[in-house]
Design an enzyme around this catalytic site. Sequence first.
Site, PDB file in Angstrom:
ATOM      1  N   ASP A  72       0.784  -1.224  -0.099  1.00 18.09           N
ATOM      2  CA  ASP A  72      -0.029   0.029  -0.035  1.00 18.09           C
ATOM      3  C   ASP A  72       0.779   1.319  -0.110  1.00 18.09           C
ATOM      4  O   ASP A  72       2.139   1.240   0.191  1.00 18.09           O
ATOM      5  CB  ASP A  72      -0.829   0.132   1.344  1.00 18.09           C
ATOM      6  CG  ASP A  72      -0.255  -0.456   2.522  1.00 18.09           C
ATOM      7  OD1 ASP A  72       1.039  -0.386   2.521  1.00 18.09           O
ATOM      8  OD2 ASP A  72      -0.920  -0.970   3.354  1.00 18.09           O
ATOM      9  N   ASP A 141      -7.343  -2.812  14.554  1.00 18.70           N
ATOM     10  CA  ASP A 141      -8.748  -3.094  14.154  1.00 18.70           C
ATOM     11  C   ASP A 141      -8.889  -4.185  13.340  1.00 18.70           C
ATOM     12  O   ASP A 141      -9.873  -4.541  12.791  1.00 18.70           O
ATOM     13  CB  ASP A 141      -9.455  -1.959  13.659  1.00 18.70           C
ATOM     14  CG  ASP A 141      -8.675  -1.548  12.213  1.00 18.70           C
ATOM     15  OD1 ASP A 141      -7.688  -2.058  11.718  1.00 18.70           O
ATOM     16  OD2 ASP A 141      -9.124  -0.456  11.657  1.00 18.70           O
ATOM     17  N   HIS A 143      -7.088  -4.744  10.233  1.00 19.29           N
ATOM     18  CA  HIS A 143      -6.970  -4.564   9.186  1.00 19.29           C
ATOM     19  C   HIS A 143      -5.789  -5.255   8.590  1.00 19.29           C
ATOM     20  O   HIS A 143      -4.674  -5.102   9.123  1.00 19.29           O
ATOM     21  CB  HIS A 143      -7.112  -3.304   8.475  1.00 19.29           C
ATOM     22  CG  HIS A 143      -6.062  -2.205   8.655  1.00 19.29           C
ATOM     23  ND1 HIS A 143      -5.974  -1.425   9.711  1.00 19.29           N
ATOM     24  CD2 HIS A 143      -4.731  -2.155   8.424  1.00 19.29           C
ATOM     25  CE1 HIS A 143      -4.875  -0.873   9.988  1.00 19.29           C
ATOM     26  NE2 HIS A 143      -4.115  -1.152   9.076  1.00 19.29           N
ATOM     27  N   GLU A 148      -9.544  -1.991   5.650  1.00 20.77           N
ATOM     28  CA  GLU A 148     -10.246  -1.445   6.611  1.00 20.77           C
ATOM     29  C   GLU A 148     -11.318  -2.217   6.806  1.00 20.77           C
ATOM     30  O   GLU A 148     -11.967  -2.894   6.216  1.00 20.77           O
ATOM     31  CB  GLU A 148     -10.471   0.069   6.638  1.00 20.77           C
ATOM     32  CG  GLU A 148      -9.241   0.934   6.427  1.00 20.77           C
ATOM     33  CD  GLU A 148      -8.469   1.176   7.486  1.00 20.77           C
ATOM     34  OE1 GLU A 148      -8.155   0.101   8.318  1.00 20.77           O
ATOM     35  OE2 GLU A 148      -7.788   2.350   7.828  1.00 20.77           O
TER      36      GLU A 148
HETATM   37  C1  GLP Z   1      -0.643   0.308   8.426  1.00 17.58           C
HETATM   38  C2  GLP Z   1      -0.340  -0.598   7.198  1.00 17.58           C
HETATM   39  C3  GLP Z   1      -0.442  -1.961   7.512  1.00 17.58           C
HETATM   40  C4  GLP Z   1       0.289  -2.560   8.779  1.00 17.58           C
HETATM   41  C5  GLP Z   1      -0.414  -1.628  10.065  1.00 17.58           C
HETATM   42  C6  GLP Z   1       0.207  -2.307  11.378  1.00 17.58           C
HETATM   43  O1  GLP Z   1      -1.944   0.397   8.733  1.00 17.58           O
HETATM   44  N1  GLP Z   1      -1.156  -0.374   6.121  1.00 17.58           N
HETATM   45  O2  GLP Z   1       0.071  -2.929   6.379  1.00 17.58           O
HETATM   46  O3  GLP Z   1       0.066  -3.829   8.885  1.00 17.58           O
HETATM   47  O4  GLP Z   1      -0.153  -0.503   9.658  1.00 17.58           O
HETATM   48  O5  GLP Z   1       1.483  -1.592  11.454  1.00 17.58           O
HETATM   49  P1  GLP Z   1       2.403  -1.682  12.782  1.00 17.58           P
HETATM   50  O6  GLP Z   1       3.269  -2.790  12.500  1.00 17.58           O
HETATM   51  O7  GLP Z   1       3.098  -0.273  12.725  1.00 17.58           O
HETATM   52  O8  GLP Z   1       1.580  -1.821  13.981  1.00 17.58           O
END
Ligand code: GLP
Length: 263
Positions: A72, A141, A143, A148
């Site tokens: 993304d 959440d 995702h 989302e």
């Molecule tokens: C973002 C990314 C996700 C990732 C999530 C959790 O929203 N788009 O791909 O899994 O963050 O990130 P973190 O590892 O910093 O908790």
Amino acid sequence: MRVIIRDSARDCSSWVAGYVAYRIKKAAPTAKKPFVLGLPTGSTSLGIYKELIKLYQQKRVSFEHIVTFNMDEYVGLSPEDKNSYHYFMSENFFSYINIHPKNIHILNGMTKDYAAECENYEKTIKAYGGIDLMLGGVGSDGHIAFNEPFSSLNSRTRIKTLAPSTIKDNSRFFDNDIRKVPTQALTIGVGTIMDADEVIITATGSGKAEAIRQGIEGCVNHIWTITALQQHPHGIIVCDREAAAKLSPATVEYFQGIENRLS
Ligand code: GLP
């Protein structure tokens, strides 16, 4: 589904990095038949990239014939922006390994034509024969990528409006100011993730405990998009003790029993 529970976040990172290296070696990729990796961003992935860089420096893995697709990118952030996922990948991984820049794919959040950009991304993935191994993290959440809550479990690459929970979680990278967090992102879909031959989702810390409980013990549903992994023939969840804290003792015992027999 396979579930790997490790004592610490560091142990999770080294397990995932070791597994990636093993998969690459086993595939013995060539220029004509590269190994295709799906890659995440976020703090959970940082430890995995550090371990992979270490393995590369020890000559235990090469990225010469690796093609990557990131999950993304925020809409409206240029690759030079310190909060863009382009910048994150270059700073934390790509600039330390022997990957060819032409083999790196990241969605362009600055495009004027979101639909064309997303359609083209899907086509490029297909042209490479699909993703061999998809790595991902999970939001609090539930995702995956930026799919989302209430995303279609058949979704493909598209533009997505971010949920308030994600904007709040990710504001830590934007001076803790939710007004600075982009409200939209381009993201591969749940369906795109499910098409990969193998998917590993890594989760560490107590903030992910509910997402992990839902992902492993909950029903498949579009609120916690991580639950789609239950339908994948080769899905692996790697989590530390804190992220596994809400699993029932029987679940933990079951998966640990299997892993003990495998090792
Ligand atoms: C973002 C990314 C996700 C990732 C999530 C959790 O929203 N788009 O791909 O899994 O963050 O990130 P973190 O590892 O910093 O908790």
